[in-house]
Design a protein around this motif. Sequence first.
Motif, short mmCIF file in Angstrom:
data_model
loop_
_atom_site.label_atom_id
_atom_site.label_comp_id
_atom_site.label_asym_id
_atom_site.label_seq_id
_atom_site.Cartn_x
_atom_site.Cartn_y
_atom_site.Cartn_z
N LEU A 217 0.89 -1.13 0.14
CA LEU A 217 -0.14 0.06 0.08
C LEU A 217 0.83 1.18 0.09
CD1 LEU A 217 -2.72 -0.85 2.51
CD2 LEU A 217 -2.82 -1.13 -0.14
N VAL A 218 2.09 1.31 0.78
CA VAL A 218 2.78 2.48 1.10
C VAL A 218 3.50 2.61 -0.14
CG1 VAL A 218 4.29 3.65 2.55
CG2 VAL A 218 2.38 2.32 3.42
N LYS A 225 -2.69 7.63 3.50
CA LYS A 225 -3.77 7.38 4.39
C LYS A 225 -4.08 6.08 4.50
CE LYS A 225 -5.35 12.22 3.92
NZ LYS A 225 -6.78 12.91 3.75
N ILE A 226 -3.60 5.31 5.51
CA ILE A 226 -3.84 3.86 5.49
C ILE A 226 -4.72 3.59 6.84
CG2 ILE A 226 -2.83 1.73 5.93
CD1 ILE A 226 -1.98 2.98 3.19
N ASN A 273 -16.21 4.63 9.59
CA ASN A 273 -15.37 5.19 10.20
C ASN A 273 -14.16 5.60 9.57
OD1 ASN A 273 -17.23 5.63 12.49
ND2 ASN A 273 -16.42 3.89 13.46
N LEU A 274 -13.76 4.38 8.73
CA LEU A 274 -12.50 4.57 7.87
C LEU A 274 -12.83 5.51 6.66
CD1 LEU A 274 -11.20 0.90 8.10
CD2 LEU A 274 -10.57 2.71 9.21
N ARG A 275 -13.86 5.55 6.03
CA ARG A 275 -14.57 6.17 4.80
C ARG A 275 -14.46 7.77 5.54
NH1 ARG A 275 -18.99 8.52 3.68
NH2 ARG A 275 -20.38 7.17 5.39
N LYS A 276 -14.98 8.20 6.54
CA LYS A 276 -14.82 9.48 6.99
C LYS A 276 -13.61 9.92 7.44
CE LYS A 276 -19.58 8.94 9.14
NZ LYS A 276 -20.24 8.71 10.56
N ALA A 279 -9.30 7.46 4.57
CA ALA A 279 -8.58 6.11 4.32
C ALA A 279 -8.50 5.84 2.89
CB ALA A 279 -8.48 4.93 5.04
N ASP A 280 -7.57 5.91 2.36
CA ASP A 280 -7.34 5.37 0.75
C ASP A 280 -6.88 4.10 0.38
OD1 ASP A 280 -5.09 6.35 1.31
OD2 ASP A 280 -4.92 7.88 -0.40
N GLY A 281 -6.34 3.42 1.53
CA GLY A 281 -5.92 2.15 1.49
C GLY A 281 -6.31 1.52 2.92
#
Length: 452
Positions: A217-218, A225-226, A273-276, A279-281
């Motif tokens: 991912l990185v 934004k993980i 919560n991750l969407r808010k 997080a793009d990964g």
Amino acid sequence: MIRAPHAVASSRSSHRCRRGASRITRRNSGRSRRSSSTRLAQKQQEHIGRECHDDPTQHSRPSPVSRRCGSPWREYLGATGFRGRRYLQHRLGATDDRSARLLLRPALYRRTDRDRRDQCCRRRHGPEDRAPGRRRRSVPAREPAVIKKLQEGGVRYICGPTGSSQSLAALAVTTSSKTITTMYAIASEAGDGNRYPWHYQCTFNSDLQAEMASRYLVETLRLKKIGILQENTAYGEQVVAACQTILKKLGVAPVGVEVFPITAPDLNGYVGNLRKAGADGVLFWTGSTPITAKGFNSMHSQKYYPAIAGHSSLFADSLLDLVPAEALQNAAGTYYKTLTWSDKEDIGSRQLEFAKKANTFPETKETGVNVAASPFYDFLYLVRAAIVQEKSFDPEKVKRAMDATRDYKGLLGNLNFTPTNHAAISVEDMTMATLLSGRDPKAMSVFRKRAV
């Protein structure tokens, strides 16, 4: 008006009769409602059984609904009762019980009606009352006794058990008795040669999975934004701790860590919560296909499609039936380079031959990845080579030869052991593979296409 004594008695008795009759009527009406609902459920079970008769994973004789056995919805997805079934139908997009259950077969219905009957027998009569030939479920507490029984029969080399918890329980016995073993365990401590000098881990472990997925991912996708989505289990805690260590080295801090119970009815809140958090990964760590499907379906319902990296359990064939392809287009799992192909590199001849043999077994269709990624195939060849080299079956001599293994060309990669490091696979033998490639004819239920 004066009534005769017998008339008064008759009036009182008729009143008591009417009152008693009303009680009986109420009781019978309740019993009738319960029996009618039970009969309806039984008819649905029988109808489903006839529909699933051709499915080898289903038993053709469904058992009646039993309160002691519990609801199948609770057993598989944690939803119970009428409301639970209706909720599950809504989540799956099913119109009735039959279509909901058919959506879940074949992989999610590992426990059959026969299993539930056996469970009832065990509750009534004890653990020995079960159908002849039925194997007991693997429980960590039983493993030491199983190992001791094998050792009493003169066994000094063992493949198994499967599962990290079961393996760690068995290692307490095999280590003290100096029994050479390999177990299907991805817990990182199982590859510690100092702690378990007689166990050889011929698969990747949780630390390597965390490093491979985090770097994908990185470094490969260049995401900053993980987010982390993990199940609330010992494995989830271990692999996430390793992920956070790797991310810190890479200069990235998770924007959110969401921990869910494996009995969660859905993951909408955790995914939201991750969407808010932006997080793009997402590092998605779970070993259960039903809960994995819930996670991806929650993302799909929110039109949220981040890059996903996770465990090799994401390659389950049934997941492709339970989740829309749109939700899986950015998802990849950790796997072995030797079991993947790319536009520039084909699959090796040895791996192809293995896949052809594996596909002669019906179970390979759903669990082909687990079959190919098991440690047993390479371990048996390693033990054979060590025995031939030492010209002895003595465990001490065989262990000495195995500890000196360097660059052994195994099915899963180049295997290496030292006296202190019994983890044969390195991160160089691993890659990330796409989930959707499981539908490619080239996959043969075993292989996947590389994501990098």
